[in-house]
Write a protein that holds these residues in place. Structure first.
Motif, short mmCIF file in Angstrom:
data_model
loop_
_atom_site.label_atom_id
_atom_site.label_comp_id
_atom_site.label_asym_id
_atom_site.label_seq_id
_atom_site.Cartn_x
_atom_site.Cartn_y
_atom_site.Cartn_z
N ASN A 215 7.51 8.98 12.20
CA ASN A 215 7.94 9.29 10.84
C ASN A 215 8.41 8.05 10.09
O ASN A 215 8.03 7.81 8.94
CB ASN A 215 9.08 10.31 10.87
N GLU A 216 9.25 7.26 10.75
CA GLU A 216 9.85 6.11 10.09
C GLU A 216 8.79 5.11 9.62
O GLU A 216 8.91 4.50 8.55
CB GLU A 216 10.84 5.41 11.03
N GLU A 217 7.77 4.94 10.43
CA GLU A 217 6.71 3.99 10.08
C GLU A 217 5.89 4.48 8.88
O GLU A 217 5.64 3.75 7.93
CB GLU A 217 5.77 3.79 11.28
N VAL A 218 5.49 5.73 8.95
CA VAL A 218 4.59 6.27 7.94
C VAL A 218 5.32 6.50 6.62
O VAL A 218 4.74 6.35 5.53
CB VAL A 218 3.94 7.57 8.45
N LYS A 219 6.59 6.83 6.66
CA LYS A 219 7.36 7.08 5.44
C LYS A 219 7.43 5.86 4.54
O LYS A 219 7.71 5.97 3.34
CB LYS A 219 8.77 7.54 5.79
N GLN A 220 7.20 4.68 5.09
CA GLN A 220 7.23 3.45 4.29
C GLN A 220 6.14 3.43 3.22
O GLN A 220 6.19 2.63 2.29
CB GLN A 220 7.09 2.23 5.20
N LEU A 221 5.15 4.33 3.35
CA LEU A 221 4.05 4.38 2.38
C LEU A 221 4.31 5.39 1.26
O LEU A 221 3.44 5.64 0.43
CB LEU A 221 2.75 4.72 3.09
N ILE A 222 5.50 5.96 1.22
CA ILE A 222 5.83 6.95 0.19
C ILE A 222 6.16 6.25 -1.12
O ILE A 222 6.91 5.27 -1.16
CB ILE A 222 7.02 7.82 0.63
N SER A 223 5.56 6.76 -2.20
CA SER A 223 5.93 6.32 -3.55
C SER A 223 6.33 7.55 -4.35
O SER A 223 6.31 8.68 -3.84
CB SER A 223 4.75 5.62 -4.23
N GLU A 224 6.67 7.37 -5.61
CA GLU A 224 7.09 8.51 -6.42
C GLU A 224 5.95 9.51 -6.65
O GLU A 224 6.19 10.67 -6.99
CB GLU A 224 7.63 8.03 -7.77
N ASN A 225 4.70 9.07 -6.44
CA ASN A 225 3.55 9.95 -6.66
C ASN A 225 2.99 10.53 -5.36
O ASN A 225 2.00 11.26 -5.38
CB ASN A 225 2.44 9.19 -7.39
N MET B 125 0.83 -1.19 0.00
CA MET B 125 0.00 0.00 0.00
C MET B 125 0.87 1.25 0.00
O MET B 125 1.89 1.32 0.68
CB MET B 125 -0.90 0.02 1.25
N VAL B 126 0.46 2.24 -0.79
CA VAL B 126 1.16 3.53 -0.82
C VAL B 126 0.13 4.62 -0.54
O VAL B 126 -1.08 4.41 -0.65
CB VAL B 126 1.85 3.78 -2.17
N ALA B 127 0.62 5.79 -0.17
CA ALA B 127 -0.26 6.89 0.21
C ALA B 127 -0.27 7.98 -0.85
O ALA B 127 0.71 8.18 -1.57
CB ALA B 127 0.18 7.47 1.54
N ASP B 128 -1.38 8.69 -0.93
CA ASP B 128 -1.46 9.85 -1.81
C ASP B 128 -0.76 11.05 -1.19
O ASP B 128 -0.08 11.82 -1.88
CB ASP B 128 -2.93 10.22 -2.08
N THR B 129 -0.95 11.21 0.13
CA THR B 129 -0.37 12.34 0.85
C THR B 129 0.16 11.86 2.20
O THR B 129 -0.50 11.05 2.87
CB THR B 129 -1.40 13.46 1.09
N ILE B 130 1.32 12.39 2.58
CA ILE B 130 1.89 12.06 3.89
C ILE B 130 2.31 13.36 4.58
O ILE B 130 2.92 14.24 3.98
CB ILE B 130 3.10 11.11 3.76
N PHE B 131 1.96 13.44 5.84
CA PHE B 131 2.39 14.55 6.69
C PHE B 131 3.44 14.01 7.65
O PHE B 131 3.20 13.01 8.34
CB PHE B 131 1.21 15.11 7.49
#
Length: 538
Positions: free
Chosen positions: A38-48, A1-7
């Motif tokens: 941060n470290e946990e949530v950043k795992q959902l970052i993709s190029e988009n 799973m990847v996210a559209d937006t991450i804070f």
């Protein structure tokens, strides 16, 4: 799973049951999909993925205002604002109204709102004859800040059919001079009647609610509980504006009209609709009536006379029997029920009504409400807890009207909008502005709940102060609870709607005396950024 937006790198106040404060949040579509470090949530970052660095600033659930009047506020924006600093005297008001009349077609209403007789230089209301100076070819109406009193010119009185021998309406008063001639001042039901007469067009109403929604979104408000005021027109316009996207805020709409509210409620009951009908954008809320008047008028119904007037106990719209009948029927048909109840006598009547309705037709988790719950003495707090009622207090009232409360109610200010008493009693209370009676800014409401001070720095019931996290909960999770929606909004938790607000600083680290000065930098509804301040650098 990847996210559209991450804070990331934020002070994330989740308002979950533990009041967890963490660092990061991920959003996919319109839902929250991750909350944590941060470290946990950043795992959902993709190029988009859009990554927003909060740089230590606060990220909160979107604010919920549990009682305001979106249409009334919006239409006020079309009128003269007496809260404009340039209007400090009656002469200033007359000039502003003349300017408005000059640009208004003859025969159409010229209105002013936000008038406060205690703040104007002369310390009084204008007369009908002074308003006649504005125009004799336009009906002119000046509405007091509380929304329960107005002043009309002679043409407006004529349109309303008010003459020297016109009797006072039940639950209202036509103020007269020593010769029995109406002065133009109309109180409670007399005001409600003329307010309803001075209707706006559908086009004006649509323009009004869209403008109001933009202001609310800029203040971080993502959901409102609309307290009505225009009957079926109000509901129709709001539904259409939400559907078109002109109104971004989610709406929980009360079934209420300022005039003939009983008739409107009966029609709603007979139609077969009930509380909860709708979706996450627009939902039908409780059936609502008015029991008493304004806390600042003052016209609230009290059990003991006003401190400022030993002959005054306020005004009532209903007898106990009448209230039991209309709201009891609404309860029986499945509605959440509520009423405008400011004074302790009015609150007691509403609790009597709810108690009787539940005895006759028991219902679990009814969440019946008290709009305002103004002078809520300890015995009433006990009954509220026992009956499972949700009070909707208005902390920001103290900022503008607190000095008058001390004058009119004396020691009872220690039990006005008693948020601390509610919390300590285990009562879930939801915060509200009652805008346009008070400013809609939730951060002002939070500020006053924490400080309990008026604009002149007078302390008004210091024992009811709460801490910052308790105040935030009033305007987030508790608001969602008051509308049966806490399972999908009101806190930052996985699976809930991505309704969020970014502030310009970490709110828990700010001097409590400066909470009201905090600014909203970004508002997100359904995962979409619907407002971003020009000054944002995140």
């Amino acid at each position: 799973m990847v996210a559209d937006t991450i804070f990331i790198n934020g002070q994330v106040l989740t308002v979950n049951k533990h009041d967890t404060i963490t660092e990061a949040v991920a959003v996919e579509g319109n839902k929250i999909v991750a909350v944590g470090r941060n470290e946990e949530v950043k795992q959902l970052i993709s190029e988009n993925t859009k990554v927003i660095d909060l740089k230590g600033k606060s990220l909160l659930p979107g604010f919920i205002d549990s009682h305001l009047h979106i249409t009334m506020y919006g239409t006020n924006k079309l009128a003269v604002s007496c809260k404009d600093p340039s209007i400090g005297s009656l002469d200033d008001l007359i000039i502003a109204l003349k300017d408005k009349a000059a640009n208004t077609p003859k025969g159409q209403w010229v209105r002013a709102w936000g008038f406060n007789n205690t703040k104007i230089a002369e310390g009084r209301y204008p007369t009908r004859y002074e308003l006649d100076q504005v125009s004799t070819e336009h009906p002119v109406l000046v509405i007091r800040a509380c929304g329960h009193i107005s002043v009309a010119n002679s043409m407006a009185l004529e349109i309303e059919g008010i003459e020297n021998d016109t009797p006072d309406p039940e639950g209202g008063e036509i103020i007269r001079d020593e010769n029995g001639v109406p002065t133009g001042v109309l109180v409670e039901q007399a005001h409600m009647n003329i307010f309803e007469t001075a209707q706006f067009s559908q086009e004006e109403l649509t323009k009004a609610v869209e403008a109001a929604s933009r202001d609310f979104v800029e203040a971080g408000i993502t959901s409102i509980h609309d307290a009505g005021g225009y009957g079926p027109d109000n509901l129709r316009v709001l539904q259409q504006a939400v559907k078109s996207g002109g109104v971004k805020t989610r709406i929980y709409a009360m079934i209420c009209s300022l005039n003939q509210s009983e008739e409107f409620i009966r029609k709603a009951i007979d139609s077969g609709i009930t509380t909860g009908l709708g979706d996450e954008k627009f939902r039908i809320g409780p059936a609502k009536v008015f029991i008493d008047g304004s806390s600042s008028g003052p016209t609230v119904a009290t059990r003991q006379p006003y401190t400022s007037d030993e002959e005054n106990y306020g005004i009532l719209y209903y007898t106990q029997e009448e209230l039991n009948q209309i709201l009891g029927e609404a309860h029986e048909k499945g509605f959440q029920i509520t009423a405008h109840a400011q004074g302790d006598r009015a609150i007691e009547m509403l609790l009597n009504c709810i108690e009787k309705a539940l005895e006759k037709n028991p219902r679990q988790d009814h969440r019946h409400r008290i709009e305002h719950s103004g002078i809520t003495m300890p015995d009433l707090v006990t009954r509220i807890k026992k009956l499972g009622v949700v009070p909707i207090p208005n902390p920001p009232f103290f900022y503008e009207y607190g000095d008058g409360y001390i004058k009119n109610y004396g020691e009872r200010v220690n039990h006005m909008y008693p948020v601390k008493d509610f919390i300590e009693s285990g009562i879930i209370a939801a915060g509200a502005s009652d805008n346009p009676v008070a400013h809609y800014n939730p951060l002002l409401g939070i500020h006053v709940a924490v400080n309990r001070k008026s604009q002149t720095e007078q302390v008004v019931g210091i024992g009811q102060k709460v801490d910052i996290l308790e105040a935030i909960r009033l305007y987030t999770w508790n608001g969602a609870y008051a509308s049966f929606e806490e399972k999908f909004k009101g806190s930052i938790e996985i699976g809930k709607l991505a309704d969020l607000v970014v502030l310009d600083c970490p709110i828990t680290e700010v001097d409590v005396e400066k909470i009201k000065d905090i600014k909203v930098e970004m508002t997100i509804i359904d995962g979409e950024i619907v407002y971003e301040s020009e000054a944002v650098h995140i």
